[in-house]
Design an enzyme around this catalytic site. Sequence first.
Site, mmCIF file in Angstrom:
data_model
loop_
_atom_site.group_PDB
_atom_site.id
_atom_site.type_symbol
_atom_site.label_atom_id
_atom_site.label_comp_id
_atom_site.label_asym_id
_atom_site.label_seq_id
_atom_site.Cartn_x
_atom_site.Cartn_y
_atom_site.Cartn_z
ATOM 1 N N ARG A 1 84.819 24.110 136.164
ATOM 2 C CA ARG A 1 86.005 23.602 135.450
ATOM 3 C C ARG A 1 86.129 22.095 135.639
ATOM 4 O O ARG A 1 86.581 21.388 134.759
ATOM 5 C CB ARG A 1 87.265 24.314 135.942
ATOM 6 C CG ARG A 1 87.295 25.784 135.575
ATOM 7 C CD ARG A 1 88.570 26.463 136.020
ATOM 8 N NE ARG A 1 88.579 27.890 135.686
ATOM 9 C CZ ARG A 1 88.112 28.838 136.498
ATOM 10 N NH1 ARG A 1 87.617 28.534 137.673
ATOM 11 N NH2 ARG A 1 88.147 30.107 136.125
ATOM 12 N N VAL B 1 91.852 29.971 122.865
ATOM 13 C CA VAL B 1 93.046 30.235 123.680
ATOM 14 C C VAL B 1 94.310 29.971 122.866
ATOM 15 O O VAL B 1 95.249 30.777 122.859
ATOM 16 C CB VAL B 1 93.059 29.367 124.969
ATOM 17 C CG1 VAL B 1 94.339 29.597 125.756
ATOM 18 C CG2 VAL B 1 91.840 29.665 125.834
ATOM 19 N N GLY B 2 94.343 28.839 122.143
ATOM 20 C CA GLY B 2 95.546 28.473 121.393
ATOM 21 C C GLY B 2 95.882 29.487 120.308
ATOM 22 O O GLY B 2 97.030 29.942 120.199
ATOM 23 N N VAL C 1 97.440 24.721 129.988
ATOM 24 C CA VAL C 1 96.377 25.728 130.097
ATOM 25 C C VAL C 1 94.994 25.071 130.193
ATOM 26 O O VAL C 1 94.061 25.638 130.743
ATOM 27 C CB VAL C 1 96.410 26.695 128.882
ATOM 28 C CG1 VAL C 1 95.452 27.867 129.077
ATOM 29 C CG2 VAL C 1 97.817 27.223 128.630
ATOM 30 N N HIS D 1 92.952 26.577 140.765
ATOM 31 C CA HIS D 1 92.296 27.496 139.836
ATOM 32 C C HIS D 1 90.808 27.152 139.814
ATOM 33 O O HIS D 1 90.354 26.356 139.024
ATOM 34 C CB HIS D 1 92.910 27.304 138.451
ATOM 35 C CG HIS D 1 92.357 28.230 137.411
ATOM 36 N ND1 HIS D 1 92.195 29.576 137.607
ATOM 37 C CD2 HIS D 1 91.954 27.997 136.138
ATOM 38 C CE1 HIS D 1 91.711 30.118 136.517
ATOM 39 N NE2 HIS D 1 91.553 29.182 135.605
ATOM 40 N N ASN E 1 88.745 16.128 129.198
ATOM 41 C CA ASN E 1 90.033 16.812 129.072
ATOM 42 C C ASN E 1 91.207 15.968 129.576
ATOM 43 O O ASN E 1 92.325 16.098 129.061
ATOM 44 C CB ASN E 1 89.990 18.180 129.761
ATOM 45 C CG ASN E 1 89.278 19.211 128.894
ATOM 46 O OD1 ASN E 1 88.816 18.878 127.793
ATOM 47 N ND2 ASN E 1 89.175 20.442 129.350
HETATM 48 N N1 APR Z 1 94.111 17.206 119.839
HETATM 49 C C1 APR Z 1 94.293 18.462 119.352
HETATM 50 N N2 APR Z 1 93.375 19.427 119.471
HETATM 51 C C2 APR Z 1 92.225 19.117 120.089
HETATM 52 C C3 APR Z 1 91.965 17.833 120.621
HETATM 53 C C4 APR Z 1 92.974 16.847 120.472
HETATM 54 N N3 APR Z 1 92.834 15.621 120.947
HETATM 55 N N4 APR Z 1 90.733 17.842 121.168
HETATM 56 C C5 APR Z 1 90.237 19.084 120.997
HETATM 57 N N5 APR Z 1 91.147 19.862 120.352
HETATM 58 C C6 APR Z 1 91.010 21.249 119.929
HETATM 59 C C7 APR Z 1 89.667 21.577 119.329
HETATM 60 O O1 APR Z 1 89.569 21.112 117.984
HETATM 61 C C8 APR Z 1 89.653 23.106 119.436
HETATM 62 O O2 APR Z 1 90.164 23.723 118.276
HETATM 63 O O3 APR Z 1 91.110 22.132 121.049
HETATM 64 C C9 APR Z 1 90.560 23.384 120.633
HETATM 65 C C10 APR Z 1 89.827 24.003 121.820
HETATM 66 O O4 APR Z 1 89.435 25.279 121.430
HETATM 67 P P1 APR Z 1 88.155 26.015 122.019
HETATM 68 O O5 APR Z 1 86.981 25.100 121.955
HETATM 69 O O6 APR Z 1 88.061 27.353 121.379
HETATM 70 O O7 APR Z 1 88.499 26.166 123.590
HETATM 71 P P2 APR Z 1 89.427 27.301 124.258
HETATM 72 O O8 APR Z 1 88.587 28.448 124.640
HETATM 73 O O9 APR Z 1 90.618 27.511 123.418
HETATM 74 O O10 APR Z 1 89.828 26.567 125.597
HETATM 75 C C11 APR Z 1 90.716 25.467 125.593
HETATM 76 O O11 APR Z 1 91.733 26.118 127.670
HETATM 77 O O12 APR Z 1 91.205 27.753 129.207
HETATM 78 C C12 APR Z 1 91.092 26.402 128.896
HETATM 79 O O13 APR Z 1 89.042 25.727 129.938
HETATM 80 C C13 APR Z 1 89.659 25.982 128.708
HETATM 81 O O14 APR Z 1 90.083 23.611 128.687
HETATM 82 C C14 APR Z 1 89.815 24.742 127.881
HETATM 83 C C15 APR Z 1 91.041 25.059 127.025
#
Ligand code: APR
Length: 311
Positions: A87, A11-12, A117, A174, A94
């Site tokens: 969720r 997402v990011g 998000v 949501h 989270n």
């Molecule tokens: N600080 C910074 N980044 C972090 C931390 C933290 N403390 N903990 C985890 N991350 C990063 C992970 O390293 C990873 O790169 O968050 C990112 C999450 O990415 P994905 O696993 O690809 O998840 P994504 O699909 O992006 O979803 C993220 O958005 O839609 C919501 O439910 C979804 O909660 C989830 C979030």
Amino acid sequence: MKITVIGAGNVGATTAQLLANAELANEIYLVDILEGIPEGKALDMYESMPIIGSDTKVFGTNSYELTKDSDIIIQTAGLARKPGMSRDDLLVKNAEIVSSCIEQAFKYSPNAYYLIVSNPLDVMTYVAMQVTKLPRQKVFGMAGILDTARYRAFISMELGVSMQDIQALILGGHGDTMVPLVRYTTVAGIPVTDLISKERLDEIVARTAGGGGEIVKYLKTGSAYYAPSAAVVQMVESIVRDQKRILPCSVLLQGEFGYNDIVLGVPVILGRNGMEKVIELKLNDEEKALLKTSADHVKKTIEEAMALINK
Ligand code: APR
């Protein structure tokens, strides 16, 4: 305009890329705990800008110091769902990740808008408000645009007409208890109930509520990110360009719809001053009952999250 995206995952990274492509910021900072990932993805995006024709500069980092004085912070870091998870199953981990990220970002950007998000969305938005103590004009969550987009896409598939002609509104949390307002759904001004039977609409509403889960089932290793990122960009654009669009967003309610001290999805005006106004509308008894079920669920999860954080 300086925008920070926390979390360089699906997402990011997708959000950062869409924002950069649309030149909605001069600088974008992508932050993650993983070493090298934010730097690598950011540099790759930076290098795509000459082709896209955008002058947005994208940087990746593990440090919040570089994010100093951001105008908007977008919180996407956190666990994503796997098949079979709701969720709410993400809550414990989270809540910890979101409060720690927001605390660090807030140290350097106390005047930013905070767009949340990470899931469970309404609860994480509440957590971010507790950490920053900012007013609701500055902290809000993305969910309603995504849910509404899914609903609109399904109606468009059903009727074989342009998605742009479908206007709709979804209220509430949501999750499975979201409240699509069929009564307020129109297709080029025509009530959708004139065009689709009640039985089919019920199926479309059910598919919308389970829309995130449908994607998780296919992906197996994570959750949706193209539509969520597009929804975030629409919110950012409304703020940056002061469009004052009316969009369903998750915000703290202060009496609206009869609720207080709870974050729920409602239509709001987004502009240069952030969440400028909550728009209240008259609900019928059935809609009120559905919203109450959704609110009760979110309230309970907020209480669980606050107990975890205060432990
Ligand atoms: N600080 C910074 N980044 C972090 C931390 C933290 N403390 N903990 C985890 N991350 C990063 C992970 O390293 C990873 O790169 O968050 C990112 C999450 O990415 P994905 O696993 O690809 O998840 P994504 O699909 O992006 O979803 C993220 O958005 O839609 C919501 O439910 C979804 O909660 C989830 C979030």
